[in-house]
Design an enzyme around this catalytic site. Sequence first.
Site, PDB file in Angstrom:
ATOM      1  CG  HIS A 172       4.706  30.458 -17.847  1.00  0.00           C
ATOM      2  ND1 HIS A 172       5.322  30.773 -16.665  1.00  0.00           N
ATOM      3  CD2 HIS A 172       3.373  30.412 -17.587  1.00  0.00           C
ATOM      4  CE1 HIS A 172       4.395  30.925 -15.723  1.00  0.00           C
ATOM      5  NE2 HIS A 172       3.210  30.704 -16.252  1.00  0.00           N
ATOM      6  CB  ALA A 173       3.747  29.035 -24.490  1.00  0.00           C
ATOM      7  NE  ARG A 174       5.861  35.651 -21.871  1.00  0.00           N
ATOM      8  CZ  ARG A 174       5.295  36.854 -21.763  1.00  0.00           C
ATOM      9  NH1 ARG A 174       4.957  37.537 -22.840  1.00  0.00           N
ATOM     10  NH2 ARG A 174       5.056  37.368 -20.578  1.00  0.00           N
ATOM     11  CD  GLU A 175       8.428  31.355 -18.632  1.00  0.00           C
ATOM     12  OE1 GLU A 175       8.660  30.290 -18.032  1.00  0.00           O
ATOM     13  OE2 GLU A 175       7.693  32.254 -18.165  1.00  0.00           O
TER      14      GLU A 175
ATOM     15  NE  ARG B 149       2.070  34.232 -17.509  1.00  0.00           N
ATOM     16  CZ  ARG B 149       3.045  34.088 -16.616  1.00  0.00           C
ATOM     17  NH1 ARG B 149       4.296  34.161 -16.977  1.00  0.00           N
ATOM     18  NH2 ARG B 149       2.753  33.881 -15.345  1.00  0.00           N
TER      19      ARG B 149
ATOM     20  CG  ASN C 147       3.651  28.260 -12.049  1.00  0.00           C
ATOM     21  OD1 ASN C 147       3.477  27.142 -11.562  1.00  0.00           O
ATOM     22  ND2 ASN C 147       4.623  29.064 -11.653  1.00  0.00           N
ATOM     23  NE  ARG C 148       0.396  33.852 -11.004  1.00  0.00           N
ATOM     24  CZ  ARG C 148       1.643  33.649 -11.407  1.00  0.00           C
ATOM     25  NH1 ARG C 148       2.100  32.411 -11.575  1.00  0.00           N
ATOM     26  NH2 ARG C 148       2.455  34.671 -11.612  1.00  0.00           N
TER      27      ARG C 148
ATOM     28  CG  HIS D 200       8.896  28.953 -14.775  1.00  0.00           C
ATOM     29  ND1 HIS D 200       7.665  29.360 -15.184  1.00  0.00           N
ATOM     30  CD2 HIS D 200       8.680  27.882 -13.973  1.00  0.00           C
ATOM     31  CE1 HIS D 200       6.724  28.584 -14.653  1.00  0.00           C
ATOM     32  NE2 HIS D 200       7.318  27.673 -13.908  1.00  0.00           N
ATOM     33  CB  SER D 201      13.490  31.793 -18.820  1.00  0.00           C
ATOM     34  OG  SER D 201      12.645  32.108 -19.912  1.00  0.00           O
ATOM     35  CE1 TYR D 202      13.596  39.311 -17.769  1.00  0.00           C
ATOM     36  CE2 TYR D 202      11.903  38.343 -19.142  1.00  0.00           C
ATOM     37  CZ  TYR D 202      12.433  39.431 -18.494  1.00  0.00           C
ATOM     38  OH  TYR D 202      11.791  40.642 -18.562  1.00  0.00           O
TER      39      TYR D 202
ATOM     40  CE1 TYR E  12       5.196  36.782  -9.625  1.00  0.00           C
ATOM     41  CE2 TYR E  12       6.707  38.497 -10.355  1.00  0.00           C
ATOM     42  CZ  TYR E  12       6.043  37.306 -10.584  1.00  0.00           C
ATOM     43  OH  TYR E  12       6.227  36.639 -11.762  1.00  0.00           O
TER      44      TYR E  12
ATOM     45  CD  GLU F 184      11.163  32.638 -13.211  1.00  0.00           C
ATOM     46  OE1 GLU F 184      11.418  32.732 -14.432  1.00  0.00           O
ATOM     47  OE2 GLU F 184      10.017  32.669 -12.742  1.00  0.00           O
TER      48      GLU F 184
HETATM   49  N1  ARG Z   1       7.647  33.657 -12.789  1.00  0.00           N
HETATM   50  C1  ARG Z   1       7.010  32.519 -12.181  1.00  0.00           C
HETATM   51  C2  ARG Z   1       5.520  32.717 -12.226  1.00  0.00           C
HETATM   52  O1  ARG Z   1       5.087  33.780 -11.937  1.00  0.00           O
HETATM   53  C3  ARG Z   1       7.483  32.339 -10.764  1.00  0.00           C
HETATM   54  C4  ARG Z   1       6.838  31.223 -10.047  1.00  0.00           C
HETATM   55  C5  ARG Z   1       7.197  31.195  -8.589  1.00  0.00           C
HETATM   56  N2  ARG Z   1       6.310  30.323  -7.888  1.00  0.00           N
HETATM   57  C6  ARG Z   1       5.022  30.594  -7.636  1.00  0.00           C
HETATM   58  N3  ARG Z   1       4.305  29.676  -7.038  1.00  0.00           N
HETATM   59  N4  ARG Z   1       4.487  31.761  -7.919  1.00  0.00           N
HETATM   60  O2  ARG Z   1       4.773  31.838 -12.567  1.00  0.00           O
HETATM   61 ZN    ZN Z   2       7.307  31.030 -16.341  1.00  0.00          ZN
END
Ligand code: ARG
Ligand code: ZN
Length: 415
Positions: A175-178, A233, A250-251, A303-305, A355, A377
């Site tokens: 994620h770019a902003r982290e 992001r 990350n999705r 990642h953060s945060y 989540y 994180e």
């Molecule tokens: N903040 C991260 C995100 O949402 C947490 C990633 C946790 N892992 C995951 N597979 N969702 O991308």
């Molecule tokens: Zn992230």
Amino acid sequence: MKLLLFFGFVAVALAEVIRFEGDKVFRLKPSLDAHVTLIKDLAKSIKLDFWSPDSEDLVTIDINVDIHVPARYLDMMYTTLEQGGIVYEILIDDFQSAVDGQADSGASPRAHSYTKYNTWSEIEAWANTIASSNPSLVSSQVIGNTYEGRSMILLKVGKSSTSPKPAIFMDCGIHAREWISPAFCQWFVNEAVTTYGSDSAMTTLLNSMDVYVLPVFNIDGYVYTHTSDRMWRKTRSRNSGSSCIGTDPNRNFDAGWCTIGASSNPCSETFCGSTPESEIESKNVANFIRDNKSTIKAYLTVHSYSQLLLFPYSYTYDLAAHHSELLQVAEGATAALTSLHGTRYTSGPGAATIYPAAGGSDDWAYDLGIKYSYTFELRDTGYYGFLLPESQIQPTCEETMLAVNYIAAHVLKNL
Ligand code: ARG
Ligand code: ZN
């Protein structure tokens, strides 16, 4: 003439940087379903920048909801909060000052430093230099290009050997902003080369294993956070049929892809992309890991945060087959981290700890057969959020080293 052109160019480039005068970051504490509905409705009518959770779709009761609110929407925000009786506090009162205040390290400008947030061109030059000056310990390779054509540089850190060694793969900057995340990857490589031969744990690790370090995964996005929008992001790819840019990398992995905690709307911050691995950056990383699946024993993604150490699963509430070992290692790692400066971390499976969110690289790597799969994180818990001052780079990286070394030692012991 050349000089004039140059200054003209700089002026245009500067003019395009988004400023955040008057913006604020709120922490909302929704305690009723009605509060959740109000927040989601508000997010539908105006463009709010969700810091945590990552988008309005992930808002539920009894969690903290951190939102960056542009100045022009403050009236609407206050009205909604008061009408709904939503409990809130202000995390950042003067957003532009927080942006300006990140660079508080006093590091000399525009030279690579481990205690400042380097630009991509600084990181790229650094990666090449650290490889060429440590030939027996570091090598670099390009695993492919980004959407905008930048080289994705991967460093392999470990005592060179003729036979393939077991390895750990670590990426930063999905994620770019982290920004603290790429800072950690750089820190890790420097620690490795400077303590190899003197620190016994590091020496043993690098003699027996290789650590692949991808200092910035989402390079295009990272560049964009420096040149245009500090809060970007996603990737920077175009989406057909939409004027909105980018996919959440990350999705975008093939792990319960787009089933939960992700959006099929290209304008969402958690857009899953048009297909799994639609993003060239995700595809390049996934291809590399697939090609080296027999040697890669651990996958770490930074990642953060929020100060969390997460492990699979995030696409389901089901427990991973190796849940108890993963939890035990996470608890050991966070205890080591806390021992240095007292920074408190929470650990657990992603879905239950923050989540559910499908399509993450951690779940994908785990299901590929890489048992030790963890998402960090890093600092903080929202006081500065993504705008963590440079003065916290060193303590953050020092404590995170202890957690990474703990995990690495466990992996090594269990080869
Ligand atoms: N903040 C991260 C995100 O949402 C947490 C990633 C946790 N892992 C995951 N597979 N969702 O991308
Ligand atoms: Zn992230």
